[in-house]
Design a protein around this motif. Structure first.
Motif, short mmCIF file in Angstrom:
data_model
loop_
_atom_site.label_atom_id
_atom_site.label_comp_id
_atom_site.label_asym_id
_atom_site.label_seq_id
_atom_site.Cartn_x
_atom_site.Cartn_y
_atom_site.Cartn_z
N ASN A 25 40.30 23.13 77.53
CA ASN A 25 40.84 21.75 76.83
C ASN A 25 41.39 22.40 75.46
O ASN A 25 41.18 23.54 75.16
N PRO A 26 42.30 21.49 74.77
CA PRO A 26 42.80 21.86 73.47
C PRO A 26 41.57 22.66 72.63
O PRO A 26 40.61 22.06 72.47
N GLY A 27 41.87 23.63 71.95
CA GLY A 27 41.29 24.27 71.10
C GLY A 27 40.06 25.53 71.78
O GLY A 27 39.70 26.34 70.94
N GLU A 28 40.17 25.54 72.99
CA GLU A 28 39.42 26.57 73.71
C GLU A 28 40.36 27.70 73.97
O GLU A 28 41.53 27.83 73.88
N ARG A 29 39.66 28.91 74.19
CA ARG A 29 40.39 30.23 74.29
C ARG A 29 39.91 30.88 75.58
O ARG A 29 38.62 30.60 75.90
N HIS A 30 40.76 31.71 76.04
CA HIS A 30 40.09 32.46 77.09
C HIS A 30 39.48 33.69 76.66
O HIS A 30 39.39 33.81 75.61
N PRO A 31 38.27 33.95 77.66
CA PRO A 31 37.65 35.06 77.13
C PRO A 31 38.11 36.10 76.52
O PRO A 31 38.96 36.61 76.81
N ASN A 32 37.52 36.88 75.61
CA ASN A 32 37.76 38.25 75.23
C ASN A 32 37.01 39.28 76.00
O ASN A 32 35.79 39.09 75.97
N ARG A 33 37.62 40.16 76.74
CA ARG A 33 37.33 40.95 77.50
C ARG A 33 37.93 42.36 77.38
O ARG A 33 39.02 42.84 77.08
N ASN A 34 37.00 43.47 77.41
CA ASN A 34 37.50 44.87 77.54
C ASN A 34 36.68 45.56 78.81
O ASN A 34 35.69 45.03 79.23
N ASN A 35 37.43 46.37 79.38
CA ASN A 35 37.28 47.20 80.53
C ASN A 35 36.88 46.18 81.81
O ASN A 35 35.77 46.82 82.46
N PHE A 36 37.50 45.14 81.95
CA PHE A 36 37.12 44.37 83.02
C PHE A 36 37.50 45.40 84.39
O PHE A 36 38.64 45.93 84.35
N GLN A 37 36.75 45.48 85.29
CA GLN A 37 37.09 46.38 86.38
C GLN A 37 37.92 45.88 87.54
O GLN A 37 38.25 46.76 88.38
N PHE A 38 38.60 44.78 87.39
CA PHE A 38 39.30 44.28 88.52
C PHE A 38 40.63 43.92 88.01
O PHE A 38 41.02 43.24 87.06
N PHE A 39 41.86 43.82 88.89
CA PHE A 39 43.01 42.92 88.45
C PHE A 39 42.82 41.62 88.57
O PHE A 39 41.82 41.14 89.40
N VAL A 40 43.25 40.70 87.76
CA VAL A 40 43.11 39.39 87.81
C VAL A 40 44.37 38.77 87.91
O VAL A 40 45.20 38.77 87.19
N MET A 41 44.52 38.07 89.13
CA MET A 41 46.08 37.42 89.43
C MET A 41 45.86 35.83 89.00
O MET A 41 45.03 35.33 89.74
N MET A 42 46.37 35.32 88.14
CA MET A 42 46.39 33.88 87.65
C MET A 42 47.60 33.03 88.28
O MET A 42 48.60 33.57 87.99
N PHE A 43 47.36 31.85 88.50
CA PHE A 43 48.56 30.84 89.24
C PHE A 43 48.43 29.71 88.12
O PHE A 43 47.26 29.10 88.28
#
Length: 87
Positions: A25-43
């Motif tokens: 929702n407006p005002g929210e943010r994607h999580p802050n991540r370091n060293n995530f172990q996988f590729f992430v594909m977003m559609f």
């Protein structure tokens, strides 16, 4: 968006791990991540995602696809300004 490409050459071939559906929702943010172990594909389905990878900022819009690389820093560089949805 620029015409940059990610070329992946790896054996064995990538394996599907999991999927999900996210709505911000407006005002929210994607999580802050370091060293995530996988590729992430977003559609992207709706809205705009303001995401950065290693200090490079991207705006991903509805109808676009984006791939985050493993073991990199991913975070929102700006909060959502409209309802944003992706798989």
């Amino acid at each position: 968006m620029s015409s940059e490409y990610l070329s992946i050459s790896c054996l064995p071939a990538p394996t599907y791990v999991q999927s999900g559906h996210v709505v911000f929702n407006p005002g929210e943010r994607h999580p802050n991540r370091n060293n995530f172990q996988f590729f992430v594909m977003m559609f992207m389905v709706r809205g705009k995602l303001y995401i950065a990878e290693d200090d490079v900022q991207y705006t991903v819009k509805a109808g676009e696809m984006f791939i985050l690389q493993p073991k990199h820093h991913h975070y929102s560089w700006q909060p959502m300004d409209e309802q944003t949805e992706y798989y």
